[in-house]
Design a protein around this motif. Structure first.
Motif, short mmCIF file in Angstrom:
data_model
loop_
_atom_site.label_atom_id
_atom_site.label_comp_id
_atom_site.label_asym_id
_atom_site.label_seq_id
_atom_site.Cartn_x
_atom_site.Cartn_y
_atom_site.Cartn_z
N PRO A 239 -14.26 0.56 12.35
CA PRO A 239 -14.88 -0.77 12.32
C PRO A 239 -14.23 -1.70 11.31
CG PRO A 239 -16.55 0.97 12.29
CD PRO A 239 -15.23 1.63 12.09
N ASP A 240 -13.60 -1.18 10.27
CA ASP A 240 -13.03 -2.05 9.24
C ASP A 240 -11.81 -2.82 9.76
OD1 ASP A 240 -11.73 0.45 9.44
OD2 ASP A 240 -10.75 0.15 7.50
N LEU A 241 -11.28 -2.45 10.93
CA LEU A 241 -10.14 -3.17 11.51
C LEU A 241 -10.53 -4.55 12.04
CD1 LEU A 241 -8.07 -0.49 13.47
CD2 LEU A 241 -7.26 -1.96 11.63
N ALA A 242 -11.80 -4.74 12.36
CA ALA A 242 -12.21 -5.99 13.02
C ALA A 242 -11.92 -7.20 12.15
CB ALA A 242 -13.71 -5.91 13.35
N SER A 243 -12.20 -7.09 10.83
CA SER A 243 -11.97 -8.23 9.94
C SER A 243 -10.49 -8.58 9.84
CB SER A 243 -12.54 -7.93 8.56
OG SER A 243 -11.91 -6.78 8.00
N HIS A 244 -9.60 -7.57 9.88
CA HIS A 244 -8.17 -7.83 9.81
C HIS A 244 -7.65 -8.45 11.11
CE1 HIS A 244 -7.73 -5.70 6.00
NE2 HIS A 244 -8.46 -4.69 6.50
N LEU A 245 -8.14 -7.94 12.25
CA LEU A 245 -7.67 -8.45 13.54
C LEU A 245 -8.08 -9.90 13.75
CD1 LEU A 245 -8.33 -5.38 15.88
CD2 LEU A 245 -6.20 -6.02 14.75
N ALA A 246 -9.16 -10.32 13.12
CA ALA A 246 -9.66 -11.69 13.31
C ALA A 246 -8.76 -12.71 12.63
CB ALA A 246 -11.09 -11.81 12.79
N GLU A 247 -7.88 -12.29 11.70
CA GLU A 247 -7.05 -13.24 10.95
C GLU A 247 -5.77 -13.63 11.68
OE1 GLU A 247 -6.33 -11.53 7.17
OE2 GLU A 247 -8.45 -11.56 6.56
N ASN A 248 -5.38 -12.91 12.76
CA ASN A 248 -4.18 -13.20 13.55
C ASN A 248 -2.92 -13.24 12.70
OD1 ASN A 248 -5.84 -13.38 15.76
ND2 ASN A 248 -5.86 -15.63 15.85
N ARG A 249 -2.91 -12.35 11.67
CA ARG A 249 -1.75 -12.25 10.81
C ARG A 249 -1.34 -10.79 10.72
NH1 ARG A 249 1.64 -15.78 9.78
NH2 ARG A 249 2.17 -14.69 7.85
N PRO A 250 -0.06 -10.50 10.54
CA PRO A 250 0.33 -9.10 10.39
C PRO A 250 -0.24 -8.51 9.08
CG PRO A 250 2.19 -10.57 9.93
CD PRO A 250 1.09 -11.44 10.49
N PHE A 251 -0.59 -7.21 9.13
CA PHE A 251 -1.16 -6.56 7.92
C PHE A 251 -0.84 -5.07 7.98
CE2 PHE A 251 -4.40 -6.40 11.19
CZ PHE A 251 -4.92 -5.11 11.10
N VAL A 252 -0.96 -4.45 6.80
CA VAL A 252 -0.76 -3.00 6.67
C VAL A 252 -2.13 -2.37 6.45
CG1 VAL A 252 0.35 -1.14 5.38
CG2 VAL A 252 1.52 -3.33 5.67
N TRP A 253 -2.46 -1.43 7.27
CA TRP A 253 -3.80 -0.80 7.22
C TRP A 253 -3.65 0.71 6.97
CZ3 TRP A 253 -5.84 2.79 10.82
CH2 TRP A 253 -7.19 3.11 10.63
N GLU A 254 -4.53 1.25 6.11
CA GLU A 254 -4.51 2.69 5.78
C GLU A 254 -5.88 3.28 6.06
OE1 GLU A 254 -3.71 5.66 1.95
OE2 GLU A 254 -3.00 3.57 1.90
N ASN A 255 -5.88 4.39 6.82
CA ASN A 255 -7.16 5.03 7.14
C ASN A 255 -7.59 5.98 6.01
OD1 ASN A 255 -5.42 7.13 7.42
ND2 ASN A 255 -6.13 7.78 9.44
N GLY A 256 -8.72 6.66 6.21
CA GLY A 256 -9.23 7.56 5.17
C GLY A 256 -8.37 8.77 4.92
N SER A 257 -7.49 9.14 5.84
CA SER A 257 -6.62 10.30 5.68
C SER A 257 -5.31 9.97 4.99
CB SER A 257 -6.33 10.93 7.05
OG SER A 257 -7.54 11.31 7.68
N GLY A 258 -5.11 8.71 4.59
CA GLY A 258 -3.88 8.33 3.91
C GLY A 258 -2.76 7.89 4.86
N GLN A 259 -3.03 7.77 6.17
CA GLN A 259 -2.02 7.33 7.13
C GLN A 259 -2.02 5.79 7.18
OE1 GLN A 259 -3.53 9.46 10.52
NE2 GLN A 259 -1.96 11.04 10.34
N SER A 260 -0.84 5.21 7.21
CA SER A 260 -0.69 3.74 7.21
C SER A 260 -0.09 3.27 8.52
CB SER A 260 0.21 3.30 6.04
OG SER A 260 -0.38 3.69 4.80
N LEU A 261 -0.57 2.09 8.97
CA LEU A 261 -0.06 1.44 10.18
C LEU A 261 0.24 -0.02 9.87
CD1 LEU A 261 -2.52 2.75 12.94
CD2 LEU A 261 -0.23 3.61 12.42
#
Length: 778
Positions: A239-261
């Protein structure tokens, strides 16, 4: 732990501690700095990828807008095209778009939704398609979107591929400008996403609503319990991805397991949501390799230091071992072999050389001291041998108590008297071991306290102690003190006075018996005189009672005649009719009482008669029992209301002294009376013949308080009594036991608090034949 190990640990700690301190202080900062740099590098790479993606979008967007402007520039109106115009326009569009391999199809629609031109990629070129659109709903949505756009704007729609249902197709729509302000139609380009996004083959494709449309085979599992698959809702998983996707800007996201996208938006129109979001995993392999390299370097340094430290520790330990071996060899020569000139010679630092010289001096001094000590020990052993021979030959026990109250010396006589060997006694508290306490004579002496003096202890006292087997022992203790090594010690000289006590008790018993015998002689003389004084008037009373009874019988006929003639009259204040019945009974009671007085006086004279010869003759035990009961009649009457006798008839006689046997039974009856606590308790005397043992038994049983089991074996001891406060001397049962023993009899007691006490005496039956066989009979 060995010395080599200790040196190794110390040196290793000194070598590694600075490194560990440096690592602990700086490593975390370096790692954080490296991670910060890596994060910035990832963000920069994301911006670069976004710029590259936007360039690709602008390129395809430019081709689309140029194609849309072709009808106007060629002077062709889409809504009024004839077949030749359509073919011409199709050729123009093919010429413009054929080189873009990512374009799968081109469609031109008029405002009414009629498909005027349809091109499909066949092999490497776009060719005219004769069939209508297979997805009219999607085409209708694209028509509506295109007509709603302004000139030079583009909108998108993600649809399924007709040839491959598992694949997706990205369709772009833009309005065709007309001669006037309105749109002359809509131009649609169908793109292959894999070709358009060939630079992002590892990216996961997600719609703005969060629906996953494509997942590459190499994409990592972001949530093991909920795998990322096409058609899944990514926003529901994260669910925490929703706020990032709403900005229409590229971003780096890291989940609870330490994996980054890295998430990049695919934007064709700045006023509309992105067509897709592309999520590409961040490659962290370089950071991991850097960390592993750092760890390997640290481990290598630690191992190198450990090896160097081990070599140094081994060298130091060998040097110390050589010094230790030299010291042990020198000490063995000094202590065990008795060598006097022992030298220690070591090379090395000045401290080691000084240590060798000091040890050599110490060894020389020790040799002199040991010689003197050996001489002193020889003198001490000689003195000790003399002391041990002296104490070992002593008949009295000799013990020494140290200042802690424990036994420090215990001679052979003490071991023999008390039963404790020297090994058992030494080191034990002397008061706990033998439990000394004051005897009765010692307590009497303690009452008259002696004045205290400040001088040394010199005192003799009688005590009662305990042997190893628990038996008690009377002793005479002589105390003195001594100081050994400037510490107080007490010397106990103990003498066993058992034989002396026994002689004193026998002397006292004989004295008591002499006093008692003297009393009995005086009592016998007194009883003889009193019996004579009682017998004379009692004889007159017996004679006159008989005469008066005869007189009454003679006068009775006259009184009867008077009674019949004149009726009842008074005699001595009573009616004649009543007196006539009472007078015979009164005369009988007077005569019986006088006869009883005569028997008691006779028994008293027999009991008190002096019998210096202690003559033994056949006697009837029942007669002796009756006489004892008569003599104790008053005591029995006052003690109980339940007295009974059960004397068996026709008992064989026994051989004995009548007076002494009466004394035994009188004593047992008196003890039974004194044992009762209330008049309802019973006393019973019974006799019987024991045919198995050929014995005559007499039992005296009372329902009194009983005798405690711990003292029942002591009640026949001289002077033992539980009635001393009531005047008891402790001689009654002792004398009785002696009398029974003289008659070859036995005295037994059975007692319990519930049943009372039974005293049983047994005597051998006397036979005429047995008497004749004995030369001393009679």
């Amino acid at each position: 732990m060995k010395l080599r190990t200790i040196i190794f640990i110390i040196l290793l700690a000194l070598g590694i501690l600075p490194i560990l301190t440096l690592v602990g202080v700086n490593l975390r900062a370096h790692i954080n700095q490296h991670e910060t740099v890596e994060t910035k590098r990832t963000a920069a790479a994301a911006e670069s990828s976004f710029v590259s993606l936007n360039a690709r979008v602008k390129c395809i967007k430019k081709s689309l807008l140029q194609a849309a402007a072709t009808p106007l520039s060629a002077g062709l109106t889409p809504s009024s095209l004839d077949p030749a115009g359509r073919q011409r326009l199709a050729e123009l569009l093919r010429g413009q778009l054929n080189t873009e391999k990512m374009i799968l199809g081109v469609r031109l629609l008029d405002p009414s939704g009629n498909q005027l031109i349809s091109l499909r990629r066949n092999s490497d070129s776009l060719e005219a398609a004769l069939t209508e659109a297979a997805q009219p709903e999607a085409q209708s949505q694209l028509l509506q979107k295109g007509l709603a756009l302004k000139t030079s704007e583009v909108d998108t729609l993600l649809t399924g591929d007709q040839a491959d249902p598992a694949a997706t197709r990205l369709s772009l729509a833009t309005p065709i400008p007309g001669a006037e302000d309105g749109a002359a139609g809509v131009l649609i380009l169908d793109l292959a996403p894999d070709l358009f996004l060939d630079a992002h083959v590892d990216a996961c494709r997600v719609t703005p609503a969060g629906i996953i449309v494509h997942v590459p085979a190499t994409f990592p599992d972001l949530e093991p319990m909920h795998p990322v698959t096409p058609g899944a809702d990514l926003l529901a998983l994260f669910p925490d991805l929703a706020s990032h996707l709403a900005e229409n800007r590229p971003f780096v996201w890291e989940n609870g397991s330490g994996q980054s996208l890295v998430w990049l938006p695919l934007i064709f129109n700045d006023h509309l949501p992105p067509a897709l979001w592309l999520g590409t995993p961040v490659d962290r392999s370089a950071a991991r390799e850097w960390k592993l390299s750092l760890i390997y370097n640290i481990v290598g340094i630690v191992i190198t230091i450990a090896v160097i430290v081990s070599l140094i520790a081994n060298a130091i330990a060998k040097k110390i071992d050589r010094i230790k071996d030299a010291i042990l060899t020198g000490l063995d020569s000094i202590l065990n072999k008795g060598q006097e000139n022992v030298q220690f010679n070591w090379t090395g630092p000045r401290e080691v050389v000084n240590l060798a010289e000091e040890l050599t001096t110490l060894a020389s001094r020790y040799a002199i001291t040991r010689t003197r000590q050996q001489e002193a020990e020889a003198d001490l052993r000689q003195s000790e041998d003399k002391f041990r021979n002296l104490t070992a030959s002593a008949q009295d026990a000799i013990a020494m108590m140290d200042h802690h109250g424990n036994i420090s010396y215990w001679n052979e006589a003490a071991a023999e008297i008390f039963g404790f060997s020297a090994a058992e006694a030494l080191g034990k508290p002397i008061h706990t071991l033998i439990s000394p306490r004051l005897s009765e004579s010692g307590q009497r002496d303690a009452v008259a306290e002696k004045p205290m003096s400040d001088g040394p202890i010199r005192e003799t006292i009688e005590l009662i102690t305990r042997r190893k087997d628990g038996s008690e022992l009377p002793i005479e203790l002589s105390l003195s003190e001594a100081r050994i090594k400037d510490k107080w010690n007490s010397i106990w000289i103990i003498r066993d006075i058992t034989e002396r006590r026994r002689a004193e008790d026998e002397t006292r018993l004989q004295q008591q018996q002499l006093v008692q015998a003297d009393k009995m002689i005086s009592l016998g003389v007194l009883i003889s005189g009193v019996a004579h004084e009682i017998n004379n008037p009692n004889s007159i009373a017996m004679l006159n009672t008989s005469m008066l009874f005869k007189a009454w019988e003679s006068a009775k006929p006259i009184l009867e005649a008077y009674y019949r003639e004149h009726g009842d009259f008074l005699i001595a204040g009573l009616q004649y009719s009543e007196m006539c019945e009472q007078i015979p009974r009164l005369f009988l009671e007077l005569e019986e009482s006088a006869r009883r007085i005569k028997n008691i006086v006779h028994d008293l004279k027999d009991y008190a008669r002096q019998d210096t010869s202690r003559h033994m003759e056949p006697v009837e035990i029942n007669e002796i029992a009756k006489a004892a009961v008569r003599l104790n009649h008053n005591k029995i009457k006052n003690a109980t209301r339940n007295f009974s006798t059960d004397l068996a008839p026709n008992l064989p006689p026994i051989r004995g002294n009548r007076q002494r046997l009466e004394q035994v039974l009188i004593n047992l009856i008196q003890n039974s009376c004194e044992a009762l606590t209330n008049p309802e308790a019973a006393i019973a005397i019974a006799s019987r013949y024991d045919a198995d043992n050929d014995e005559v038994e007499v039992r005296v049983h009372d329902q009194g308080t009983g005798i405690a089991q711990e003292i029942i074996n002591q009640i026949t001891d001289p002077f033992f009594t539980t009635k001393r406060s009531y005047g008891g001397t402790g001689l009654g049962l002792s004398v009785s036991a002696g009398i029974i023993k003289e008659h070859q009899g036995r005295l037994r007691f059975a007692s319990s608090p519930e049943a009372g006490t039974t005293a049983t005496i047994s005597f051998p039956a006397w036979r005429e034949k047995a008497s004749a066989l004995s030369p001393k009979a009679g």
